[in-house]
Write a protein that holds these residues in place. Structure first.
Motif, mmCIF file in Angstrom:
data_model
loop_
_atom_site.group_PDB
_atom_site.id
_atom_site.type_symbol
_atom_site.label_atom_id
_atom_site.label_comp_id
_atom_site.label_asym_id
_atom_site.label_seq_id
_atom_site.Cartn_x
_atom_site.Cartn_y
_atom_site.Cartn_z
ATOM 1 N N MET A 1 -5.273 7.887 -0.538
ATOM 2 C CA MET A 1 -5.391 7.797 0.915
ATOM 3 C C MET A 1 -4.023 7.993 1.549
ATOM 4 O O MET A 1 -3.032 7.503 1.035
ATOM 5 C CB MET A 1 -5.953 6.433 1.316
ATOM 6 C CG MET A 1 -6.259 6.331 2.805
ATOM 7 S SD MET A 1 -7.015 4.750 3.212
ATOM 8 C CE MET A 1 -5.552 3.777 3.493
ATOM 9 N N LEU A 2 -4.005 8.704 2.652
ATOM 10 C CA LEU A 2 -2.774 8.934 3.398
ATOM 11 C C LEU A 2 -2.927 8.264 4.751
ATOM 12 O O LEU A 2 -3.812 8.596 5.519
ATOM 13 C CB LEU A 2 -2.545 10.434 3.565
ATOM 14 C CG LEU A 2 -1.247 10.875 4.220
ATOM 15 C CD1 LEU A 2 -0.062 10.510 3.349
ATOM 16 C CD2 LEU A 2 -1.265 12.364 4.457
ATOM 17 N N ALA A 3 -2.088 7.295 5.006
ATOM 18 C CA ALA A 3 -2.146 6.582 6.282
ATOM 19 C C ALA A 3 -0.941 6.966 7.119
ATOM 20 O O ALA A 3 0.175 7.051 6.604
ATOM 21 C CB ALA A 3 -2.165 5.072 6.046
ATOM 22 N N LEU A 4 -1.167 7.190 8.397
ATOM 23 C CA LEU A 4 -0.071 7.531 9.303
ATOM 24 C C LEU A 4 0.230 6.317 10.171
ATOM 25 O O LEU A 4 -0.659 5.752 10.802
ATOM 26 C CB LEU A 4 -0.448 8.719 10.186
ATOM 27 C CG LEU A 4 -0.679 10.043 9.444
ATOM 28 C CD1 LEU A 4 -1.079 11.124 10.429
ATOM 29 C CD2 LEU A 4 0.570 10.463 8.696
ATOM 30 N N LEU B 1 1.124 6.366 0.731
ATOM 31 C CA LEU B 1 0.278 6.843 -0.354
ATOM 32 C C LEU B 1 -0.071 5.670 -1.253
ATOM 33 O O LEU B 1 0.815 4.959 -1.720
ATOM 34 C CB LEU B 1 1.021 7.900 -1.180
ATOM 35 C CG LEU B 1 1.435 9.180 -0.455
ATOM 36 C CD1 LEU B 1 2.316 10.017 -1.365
ATOM 37 C CD2 LEU B 1 0.217 9.961 -0.028
ATOM 38 N N ASN B 2 -1.371 5.465 -1.500
ATOM 39 C CA ASN B 2 -1.773 4.354 -2.370
ATOM 40 C C ASN B 2 -2.494 4.819 -3.636
ATOM 41 O O ASN B 2 -2.990 3.989 -4.397
ATOM 42 C CB ASN B 2 -2.607 3.326 -1.607
ATOM 43 C CG ASN B 2 -3.837 3.939 -0.962
ATOM 44 O OD1 ASN B 2 -4.338 4.977 -1.400
ATOM 45 N ND2 ASN B 2 -4.330 3.310 0.098
ATOM 46 N N PHE B 3 -2.585 6.128 -3.851
ATOM 47 C CA PHE B 3 -3.098 6.712 -5.102
ATOM 48 C C PHE B 3 -4.571 6.382 -5.369
ATOM 49 O O PHE B 3 -5.034 6.473 -6.498
ATOM 50 C CB PHE B 3 -2.241 6.270 -6.296
ATOM 51 C CG PHE B 3 -0.772 6.489 -6.072
ATOM 52 C CD1 PHE B 3 -0.246 7.775 -6.093
ATOM 53 C CD2 PHE B 3 0.079 5.432 -5.797
ATOM 54 C CE1 PHE B 3 1.103 8.000 -5.855
ATOM 55 C CE2 PHE B 3 1.431 5.646 -5.560
ATOM 56 C CZ PHE B 3 1.942 6.924 -5.594
ATOM 57 N N ASP B 4 -5.313 6.026 -4.316
ATOM 58 C CA ASP B 4 -6.704 5.608 -4.501
ATOM 59 C C ASP B 4 -7.690 6.766 -4.414
ATOM 60 O O ASP B 4 -8.868 6.599 -4.751
ATOM 61 C CB ASP B 4 -7.082 4.521 -3.483
ATOM 62 C CG ASP B 4 -6.343 3.229 -3.744
ATOM 63 O OD1 ASP B 4 -5.899 3.031 -4.897
ATOM 64 O OD2 ASP B 4 -6.186 2.412 -2.819
ATOM 65 N N ASP B 5 -7.247 7.945 -3.992
ATOM 66 C CA ASP B 5 -8.158 9.086 -3.893
ATOM 67 C C ASP B 5 -8.304 9.839 -5.214
ATOM 68 O O ASP B 5 -9.274 10.561 -5.416
ATOM 69 C CB ASP B 5 -7.670 10.066 -2.812
ATOM 70 C CG ASP B 5 -8.005 9.545 -1.416
ATOM 71 O OD1 ASP B 5 -8.731 8.545 -1.334
ATOM 72 O OD2 ASP B 5 -7.525 10.128 -0.433
ATOM 73 N N ALA B 6 -7.331 9.687 -6.098
ATOM 74 C CA ALA B 6 -7.366 10.409 -7.373
ATOM 75 C C ALA B 6 -8.119 9.590 -8.422
ATOM 76 O O ALA B 6 -7.999 8.370 -8.460
ATOM 77 C CB ALA B 6 -5.949 10.691 -7.854
ATOM 78 N N PRO B 7 -8.898 10.232 -9.280
ATOM 79 C CA PRO B 7 -9.592 9.506 -10.348
ATOM 80 C C PRO B 7 -8.596 8.917 -11.346
ATOM 81 O O PRO B 7 -7.559 9.520 -11.622
ATOM 82 C CB PRO B 7 -10.462 10.578 -11.020
ATOM 83 C CG PRO B 7 -10.513 11.711 -10.048
ATOM 84 C CD PRO B 7 -9.226 11.663 -9.286
ATOM 85 N N ALA B 8 -8.919 7.742 -11.867
ATOM 86 C CA ALA B 8 -8.070 7.110 -12.874
ATOM 87 C C ALA B 8 -7.930 8.025 -14.088
ATOM 88 O O ALA B 8 -8.871 8.713 -14.488
ATOM 89 C CB ALA B 8 -8.657 5.772 -13.288
ATOM 90 N N GLY B 9 -6.731 8.073 -14.625
ATOM 91 C CA GLY B 9 -6.455 8.903 -15.789
ATOM 92 C C GLY B 9 -5.976 10.299 -15.462
ATOM 93 O O GLY B 9 -5.690 11.081 -16.365
ATOM 94 N N ASP C 1 2.742 1.305 -6.202
ATOM 95 C CA ASP C 1 1.659 1.357 -5.224
ATOM 96 C C ASP C 1 2.270 1.381 -3.822
ATOM 97 O O ASP C 1 3.438 1.015 -3.625
ATOM 98 C CB ASP C 1 0.737 0.139 -5.382
ATOM 99 C CG ASP C 1 -0.650 0.353 -4.776
ATOM 100 O OD1 ASP C 1 -0.935 1.487 -4.330
ATOM 101 O OD2 ASP C 1 -1.439 -0.595 -4.762
ATOM 102 N N ASP C 2 1.456 1.804 -2.858
ATOM 103 C CA ASP C 2 1.857 1.773 -1.439
ATOM 104 C C ASP C 2 3.247 2.370 -1.217
ATOM 105 O O ASP C 2 4.154 1.721 -0.721
ATOM 106 C CB ASP C 2 1.817 0.331 -0.900
ATOM 107 C CG ASP C 2 0.406 -0.221 -0.875
ATOM 108 O OD1 ASP C 2 -0.556 0.572 -0.962
ATOM 109 O OD2 ASP C 2 0.244 -1.451 -0.771
ATOM 110 N N LEU C 3 3.390 3.637 -1.588
ATOM 111 C CA LEU C 3 4.626 4.362 -1.323
ATOM 112 C C LEU C 3 4.618 4.802 0.136
ATOM 113 O O LEU C 3 3.764 5.572 0.571
ATOM 114 C CB LEU C 3 4.735 5.583 -2.239
ATOM 115 C CG LEU C 3 5.883 6.548 -1.943
ATOM 116 C CD1 LEU C 3 7.241 5.871 -2.203
ATOM 117 C CD2 LEU C 3 5.743 7.820 -2.761
#
Length: 207
Positions: free
Chosen positions: A1-4, A15-23, A199-201
């Protein structure tokens, strides 16, 4: 997810890396290293993540594993990340990169759970050198507890040749350096056998 997020005169992206599948590897990143070895960056599910479900994990072994956000180009701004060091016998570190030209040229500030300190470096042509703190002669970064297995927040605000480092909400020190003055990419960094979660870059440019 990209938050502005709008704050002051800076626009920030998180960027919290939650949109990409694990692995999988996150899109839009140059997942590489400075020096030798083999880095391993992957999105992984993590129940303790500050923003669930995923984190970006580095579990390879290299001189300095680096992950560079290839679509960023910031001269003056900030970069901040939440991290947790998991393991590492040679090193146990987490860092953030800014003004990166490539995997061999950038600034980095890192927190180390084995040494309990935070240090800012410049890396030029693959060679890393620590930078002196404003108002102090000599020494090596700042001593501060960096407990393993806990989430921490590391941040650097950079403008011109001045860099301000904040750890867990407390400003630690400032550095002045004019080696890299052009805009560049931001990213993440570890060292040696560090297994580290990110997380949460959050990053942004100040106008």
């Amino acid at each position: 997810m990209l938050a502005l997020l709008m704050g002051g005169n800076a626009m920030a992206e998180t960027l919290n890396f939650d949109d990409a599948p694990a692995g999988t590897a996150p899109a839009g990143w140059m997942l590489t290293m400075t020096g030798k070895g083999e880095s391993k960056w992957s999105v992984e599910a993590e129940p303790t993540a500050p923003s669930k479900p995923n984190v970006l994990k580095q579990s390879g072994r290299a001189t300095f594993p680096v992950a560079i956000k290839s679509d960023t180009n910031i001269r003056n701004g900030f970069v901040e990340v939440k991290f947790k060091t998991v393991s590492g016998s040679e090193d146990r570190a987490a860092g953030i990169i800014w003004r990166a030209k490539d995997a061999d040229n950038y600034y980095v500030v890192r927190a180390n759970a084995l040494e309990d300190n935070v240090v800012l470096y410049k890396t030029i042509k693959g060679i890393r050198n620590s930078l002196e703190i404003v108002g102090r002669r000599g020494g090596y970064g700042v001593s501060t507890p960096v407990p393993s297995g806990q989430w921490h927040t590391l941040r650097c605000d950079f403008a011109g040749n001045r860099f301000k480092v904040t750890f867990d909400g407390k400003q630690l020190f400032e550095v002045e350096d004019a080696t890299i003055t052009d805009a560049g990419m931001i990213g993440l960094w570890t060292k040696a056998d560090s297994v580290t979660l990110f997380d949460d870059l959050t990053y942004g440019e100040t106008k």
